[in-house]
Scaffold this motif. Structure first.
Motif, short mmCIF file in Angstrom:
data_model
loop_
_atom_site.label_atom_id
_atom_site.label_comp_id
_atom_site.label_asym_id
_atom_site.label_seq_id
_atom_site.Cartn_x
_atom_site.Cartn_y
_atom_site.Cartn_z
N ARG A 60 42.78 34.54 44.58
CA ARG A 60 44.21 35.01 45.40
C ARG A 60 44.42 36.43 44.11
NH1 ARG A 60 47.21 30.25 43.73
NH2 ARG A 60 46.64 29.22 46.17
N ASN A 61 45.57 36.85 44.81
CA ASN A 61 45.72 37.94 44.05
C ASN A 61 45.14 39.37 44.17
OD1 ASN A 61 49.07 37.05 44.77
ND2 ASN A 61 48.58 35.97 43.02
N LEU A 62 44.06 39.57 44.85
CA LEU A 62 42.64 39.94 44.13
C LEU A 62 43.22 41.46 45.49
CD1 LEU A 62 40.55 40.80 42.20
CD2 LEU A 62 38.77 39.94 44.37
N PRO A 63 42.78 42.79 44.21
CA PRO A 63 42.58 44.12 45.32
C PRO A 63 41.79 43.97 46.09
CG PRO A 63 43.78 44.27 43.12
CD PRO A 63 43.26 43.34 42.98
N LYS A 64 41.49 44.27 47.23
CA LYS A 64 40.34 44.73 48.00
C LYS A 64 39.12 45.54 47.30
CE LYS A 64 41.90 42.34 52.26
NZ LYS A 64 41.17 41.24 52.39
N GLU A 65 39.63 46.61 46.78
CA GLU A 65 38.55 47.20 46.17
C GLU A 65 37.88 46.78 44.14
OE1 GLU A 65 42.49 48.45 44.46
OE2 GLU A 65 42.51 48.23 45.98
N GLN A 66 38.27 45.30 44.29
CA GLN A 66 38.11 44.73 43.10
C GLN A 66 36.95 43.10 43.92
OE1 GLN A 66 40.28 43.16 40.21
NE2 GLN A 66 41.31 45.75 40.34
N ILE A 67 37.15 43.28 45.43
CA ILE A 67 36.24 41.79 45.76
C ILE A 67 34.86 41.88 45.66
CG2 ILE A 67 35.44 41.09 48.47
CD1 ILE A 67 38.69 41.09 48.79
N VAL A 68 34.35 43.36 45.47
CA VAL A 68 32.82 43.85 45.57
C VAL A 68 32.16 43.34 44.21
CG1 VAL A 68 31.02 45.20 45.49
CG2 VAL A 68 32.67 45.48 47.49
N SER A 69 32.75 43.85 43.30
CA SER A 69 32.45 43.25 41.64
C SER A 69 32.44 42.17 41.76
CB SER A 69 33.01 43.89 40.80
OG SER A 69 34.25 44.31 40.85
N ALA A 70 33.72 41.19 42.10
CA ALA A 70 34.02 39.94 42.22
C ALA A 70 33.20 39.10 42.79
CB ALA A 70 35.37 39.81 42.21
N MET A 71 33.10 39.75 43.70
CA MET A 71 31.41 38.51 44.55
C MET A 71 30.16 38.69 43.76
SD MET A 71 32.70 36.52 46.62
CE MET A 71 34.36 36.01 45.42
N ALA A 72 30.30 39.81 43.26
CA ALA A 72 29.32 40.37 42.46
C ALA A 72 28.59 38.79 41.65
CB ALA A 72 28.56 41.43 42.36
N ILE A 73 29.67 38.79 40.69
CA ILE A 73 29.18 37.59 39.49
C ILE A 73 29.69 36.53 40.21
CG2 ILE A 73 31.33 36.77 37.75
CD1 ILE A 73 32.27 39.27 37.35
N LEU A 74 30.39 36.15 40.93
CA LEU A 74 30.21 34.79 41.53
C LEU A 74 29.00 34.60 42.34
CD1 LEU A 74 33.94 34.31 42.88
CD2 LEU A 74 33.39 33.54 40.74
N THR A 75 28.51 35.93 42.89
CA THR A 75 27.08 34.81 43.64
C THR A 75 25.55 34.39 42.77
OG1 THR A 75 27.73 36.59 45.64
CG2 THR A 75 25.56 35.73 45.46
N TRP A 76 25.84 35.42 41.45
CA TRP A 76 24.04 34.74 40.53
C TRP A 76 24.21 32.81 40.40
CZ3 TRP A 76 24.44 32.40 36.29
CH2 TRP A 76 26.07 32.52 35.17
N PRO A 77 25.16 31.87 40.33
CA PRO A 77 25.05 31.07 40.11
C PRO A 77 23.90 30.47 41.35
CG PRO A 77 27.30 31.90 39.34
CD PRO A 77 26.55 32.39 40.11
#
Length: 467
Positions: free
Chosen positions: A124-141
């Motif tokens: 929510r309210n995450l800028p498009k340019e930060q989606i890549v880094s955020a999803m990289a963190i959320l994928t490892w679990p």
């Protein structure tokens, strides 16, 4: 506006909660015989503890988005952690199979609310340019937990007592609560009246379908009940979809499917997720039953798969930016399939060091693909659709996890039937053919990847967005 470091810390908190939820779905698998002996029931009966948890998670995920909008994301996320931890304690103190099953259902409810709401907070309210880094963190679990869980669960059950498999969630949950209080805001969305009909239809549909998928892997010798459950669940979901398309205030909207990036990851992406989700189930079986490794030796080798998952993480953003989503989807799918085909060539004479290298490289391709899919899912989805897209993707990912285990079990049963249907215990050649089947399933997703636009998802890729 929260800083990037704050958003990263929030993503790490949600990733930790996701790890805890997925870990608890898999950690008891190797401890089932020990728990069953204490309850005085056959080990096969304990499979209900696994399926009850997975079904409860799937049923209650659709409520998560509505609850976050109605009561606030921080409040629901914190409540979900409390429910999850309290249920974990009840699991550890259970004295019978019935008590254990009820506690696992309650634990599944907490997990269902915890992870989607946490991911919604990040998106929510995450800028498009930060989606890549955020999803990289959320994928490892999702990559590590299914591999670590069975090994850790078996070790705890043999070294201490099986109840500590659940008691370790108490300090983890307490830490998560502290960080949730510190990091999260109680943001609310535009909530609407609760869609009771939509919930009842989707809950019964998803629950029945997941129960059927679980039954396929648990009862491969009798497929009548699984077929009935899968057919009933699918029919009920058809009615749920019909209802949600017609009602003005659905439990969650299907409108996010109009965006090509989201649609591609939910269709072709789901096919390869099934193949990838089978790996933590079928590879340990191949190592132990097919190749003769002990549980500890197999667990040690599996850590190479996990190491590959982590090793490629720093490079995933660079790879996506340089080559683009479509190229990565196509060529990495080929690498995933090749990984399965190479495993199909392995037998008892294959050196352990070579198996470790194969698993390490397979872990890298597995991590790369899931990161791409998770990032691409929300690349073009506007903020007004994020809640519904998040809910729908969470349900589908949960289902593909179960379908991966089912596909692996069915592929192994089919391979055994094709090679020698007189055997009840699979041998090396059965597992080799199973790996071929899973590689073919991965390749099927190429039809979807080849059809997507060349610039798909470029809005979140730095160098392409700058053109």
């Amino acid at each position: 506006m929260p800083t990037v470091s704050h958003k990263t810390a929030t993503a790490l908190l949600v990733a930790a909660a996701l790890f805890m939820e997925i870990l608890d779905a898999t950690i008891i698998t190797t401890a089932l015989p020990i728990i069953a002996a204490e309850f005085g029931v056959p080990a096969a009966h304990l499979s209900v503890g696994v399926s009850a948890y997975l079904v409860a998670v799937t049923i209650f995920i659709p409520i998560s988005g509505w609850a976050a909008d109605r009561f606030g994301a921080k409040r629901i996320f914190s409540l979900a952690i409390l429910i999850f931890v309290a249920a974990s304690v009840l699991c550890g103190f259970s004295q019978s199979l019935n008590q254990f099953t009820v506690a696992r259902v309650l634990q599944g409810i907490g997990g269902a609310m915890m992870v989607p709401v946490g991911r919604l907070v990040v998106l929510r309210n995450l800028p498009k340019e930060q989606i890549v880094s955020a999803m990289a963190i959320l994928t490892w679990p999702a990559l590590g937990a299914p591999l670590i869980g069975p090994v850790l669960g078996g070790w705890i059950a043999e070294t201490w007592h099986w109840s500590w498999i659940f008691f370790i969630n108490v300090p983890l949950g307490a830490i998560a609560l502290l960080f949730a209080y510190w990091l999260l805001n109680n943001d609310k969305g535009q909530w609407q009246p609760f869609d009771i009909t939509g919930f009842l239809l989707s809950a019964s549909g998803f629950g029945t379908l997941m129960a059927g998928l679980e039954s396929f892997s648990a009862r491969p010798e009798n497929i009548t009940l699984p077929l009935v459950l899968v057919a009933g669940g699918t029919l009920t979901l058809a009615f749920a979809i019909r209802h949600m398309l017609r009602t003005p205030t659905p439990l969650f909207s299907l409108s996010a499917l109009r965006f090509s990036t989201f649609r591609a990851t939910m269709t072709g992406g789901s096919i390869i997720r099934i193949s990838l989700s089978s790996a933590p189930f079928i590879i340990p079986l191949m190592l132990q039953v097919g190749l003769g490794y002990s549980a500890i030796e197999a667990g040690t080798l599996l850590l190479w798969l996990f190491a590959g998952n982590l090793a490629v993480k720093p490079a995933t953003t660079w790879i996506m930016n340089v080559f683009g989503f479509k190229n990565v989807l196509i060529y990495n799918t080929l690498l995933v399939a090749v990984g399965f085909f190479i495993l199909a060539l392995c037998d008892s004479t294959t050196p352990a060091w070579l198996l470790g290298i194969i698993l390490f490289i397979s872990g890298m391709t597995r991590s790369m693909h899931l990161t791409v899919l998770n990032t691409l899912s929300f690349a073009d989805v506007p903020q007004s659709y994020i809640r519904d897209a998040n809910t729908l993707s969470a349900v589908i990912m949960q289902m593909t996890r179960g379908m991966g285990i089912t596909a692996g079990a069915l592929a192994l049963a089919l391979a055994t039937f094709i090679i020698d249907d007189t055997r009840s215990i699979p041998v090396t050649t059965d597992f080799q053919l199973t790996m071929v089947f899973m590689g073919i399933i991965a390749l099927i997703s190429l039809f979807n990847s080849a059809r997507v636009e060349p610039d798909i998802g470029d809005a979140v890729l730095n160098h392409r967005r700058a053109r």
